[in-house]
Design an enzyme around this catalytic site. Structure first.
Site, PDB file in Angstrom:
ATOM      1  N   LYS A  75      49.199  49.689  12.668  1.00 26.13           N
ATOM      2  CA  LYS A  75      49.422  51.125  12.856  1.00 26.13           C
ATOM      3  C   LYS A  75      50.253  51.743  11.735  1.00 26.13           C
ATOM      4  O   LYS A  75      50.012  52.896  11.357  1.00 26.13           O
ATOM      5  CB  LYS A  75      50.045  51.419  14.221  1.00 26.13           C
ATOM      6  CG  LYS A  75      51.331  50.690  14.560  1.00 26.13           C
ATOM      7  CD  LYS A  75      51.730  50.979  16.003  1.00 26.13           C
ATOM      8  CE  LYS A  75      53.000  50.230  16.398  1.00 26.13           C
ATOM      9  NZ  LYS A  75      52.785  48.768  16.479  1.00 26.13           N
TER      10      LYS A  75
ATOM     11  N   ASN B 170      57.285  56.495  14.986  1.00 22.55           N
ATOM     12  CA  ASN B 170      57.813  55.135  15.062  1.00 22.55           C
ATOM     13  C   ASN B 170      57.958  54.527  13.670  1.00 22.55           C
ATOM     14  O   ASN B 170      58.727  53.596  13.464  1.00 22.55           O
ATOM     15  CB  ASN B 170      56.878  54.277  15.927  1.00 22.55           C
ATOM     16  CG  ASN B 170      57.425  52.908  16.214  1.00 22.55           C
ATOM     17  OD1 ASN B 170      58.517  52.752  16.763  1.00 22.55           O
ATOM     18  ND2 ASN B 170      56.671  51.883  15.853  1.00 22.55           N
TER      19      ASN B 170
ATOM     20  N   HIS C  57      55.635  42.258  22.855  1.00 21.16           N
ATOM     21  CA  HIS C  57      56.683  42.808  23.728  1.00 21.16           C
ATOM     22  C   HIS C  57      56.564  42.304  25.172  1.00 21.16           C
ATOM     23  O   HIS C  57      56.911  43.023  26.119  1.00 21.16           O
ATOM     24  CB  HIS C  57      56.646  44.340  23.709  1.00 21.16           C
ATOM     25  CG  HIS C  57      56.769  44.931  22.339  1.00 21.16           C
ATOM     26  ND1 HIS C  57      57.879  44.736  21.543  1.00 21.16           N
ATOM     27  CD2 HIS C  57      55.910  45.691  21.611  1.00 21.16           C
ATOM     28  CE1 HIS C  57      57.703  45.369  20.392  1.00 21.16           C
ATOM     29  NE2 HIS C  57      56.524  45.943  20.411  1.00 21.16           N
TER      30      HIS C  57
END
Length: 446
Positions: free
Chosen positions: A120, A143, A188
């Site tokens: 990304k 981000n 995560h």
């Protein structure tokens, strides 16, 4: 931004770059504002106390009763929504949101929103360069780099944001002009109870989106299309009408749109099929946003990738050294191994760190026949050795300098040494950048 006095009592939970951007934004709106952070000396504390001394900052253990006294909690991505004080506030009717909700309230310009387990940052950056080449005044960040709220300006014609699952899980309705989940792989797992929860968080990016860009090579990237949402597609060797893809002929590999060739892969400044997929994704996003093809291709030709992402460091004694420190999960390392294994040699892979509870087994097939030797470091080196030891010989080390020394001894001419950790760096470093810089220093010292 004009000051608008408000009686909306807002608590910003968690400082750092995103928390600071929320403080700046909410203070400018005239909100009654306070800040909470569980750390004694969180990053940004000195700046808040210097610039906004009237804002109460409470550090240490979260107080559920105090949290419940606010109208709204703006929770930074680094703070879990499962914190007891936050769940108690939500049960008491306090609104829980994040910086993206504030951003959406503040801007009217169209938004391209990009998420995914891998790629990304590269896609966001490349798309930003394509938009600049097209002469569009765009703001790029989220981000990646500048927090979304710090990008807000009246003259911005298009926002391009990298967004994380943590940001999305506290976002109500992003209303993106174009949205994509590039791919989904385990990441995560220390913050999510299961894979489905992680998947659902990622897919919140499509709420209210007008256009969806879908990766045909990853079924988990495809949304349940909302009424009126227009799909756009990319994928490797998926040539079809309207699809951004690749095909081979006697001259090599071509990037295509539908049945037409766009550019030869050798014109690109990035290596590996995973990076070609990133270029296809950026082209699909730009096309969905209305960009002309010529400036997008010009930007793609100039793009050289990002630091710490399949970054070539040097050739030494016939061995190519590659820094992929940004590969902080299994899917990223799997893609790097499969894309960067040399045709005339093998890889020596440096991996390890904090695996964040991920399933390591997908790496087994990736290393088979491609990895000559594993050099493992960090807190989950034993877990990696147990999971992968049958596929390649391995050595455990304690430091990056030791890892590079061992790798240099195991590599043969024609090989590549790849730092692609499949793990977070936070067990030993301040971030993946610091880990990558340590690798580069050690390689340059050979």
């Amino acid at each position: 931004m004009a000051l608008i006095v408000s009686d909306r009592r807002t608590l910003i939970v968690g400082l750092g770059a995103t928390g600071l951007s929320c403080v700046r934004h909410c203070h400018a709106l005239g909100r009654q504002l306070a800040v909470a952070d569980s750390r004694a000396q969180p990053p940004g504390l000195a700046e808040v106390r210097e610039n906004w001394p009237e804002v109460d900052v409470v550090t240490g253990a979260f107080d559920p009763e105090w949290f419940g006294s606010f109208d709204e909690l703006i929770v930074s991505p680094g703070v879990s929504l499962d914190e007891p004080a936050i769940t108690a506030a939500a049960e008491a009717g306090v609104r829980i949101s994040g910086d993206l909700d504030l951003f959406r309230e503040a801007v009217d310009a169209p938004l391209v929103a990009i998420t995914g387990s891998n790629g990304k940052s590269t896609v966001t950056t490349l798309l930003g360069e394509m938009v600049a080449e097209a002469g569009v005044n765009a703001a790029v960040g989220g981000n990646l780099g500048t927090p979304a709220l710090d990008l807000v300006a009246p003259d911005v014609a298009l926002y391009i944001l990298e967004v994380s699952s943590f940001q999305l899980e506290r976002t109500t309705d992003l209303k993106a002009e174009v949205a994509t989940v590039l791919n989904v792989s385990d990441d995560h797992m220390d913050r999510y109870p299961d894979r489905m929860s992680y998947f659902q968080a990622k897919h919140r990016i499509f709420q209210g989106a007008r256009n969806a860009v879908v990766n045909l090579d990853d079924p988990l990237s495809q949304p349940l299309l909302n009424e009126g949402m227009v799909p756009h597609f990319f994928g490797l060797f998926r040539v079809d009408l309207g699809v951004f893809s690749t095909r081979e002929d006697e001259t090599g590999l071509w990037l295509t749109q539908g049945l037409a060739n766009l550019m030869h892969a050798r014109e690109l400044g990035v290596a590996g099929m995973h990076n070609i997929a990133n270029v296809l994704a950026a082209l699909a996003l730009g096309h969905a946003a209305g960009l002309a093809m010529a400036p997008m291709l010009a930007a793609a030709r100039r793009f050289r990738g990002l630091a710490h992402r399949s970054q070539t460091i040097r050739q030494h004694d016939g061995v190519l050294w590659v820094n992929d420190s940004k590969a902080t999960n299994v899917g990223a390392t799997q893609a790097a191994i499969e894309s960067l294994a040399p045709s005339d040699g093998e890889l020596v892979l440096i991996a390890g760190g904090d695996a964040k509870g991920a399933d390591l087994s997908p790496l087994v097939s990736a290393i088979a026949g491609r990895v000559r030797h594993l050099v493992l470091m960090g807190q989950d080196a034993p877990a990696l050795e147990e999971a992968l030891g049958a596929g390649a010989a391995s050595t455990r080390v304690s430091t990056m300098e030791e890892a590079v020394t061992v790798a240099a001894g195991k590599a043969r001419p024609g090989d590549r040494v790849l730092l692609s950790p499949a793990c977070s760096s936070l067990d030993q470093y301040s971030g993946y950048e610091a880990r990558g810089e340590a690798f580069v220093r050690a390689v340059e010292a050979l």
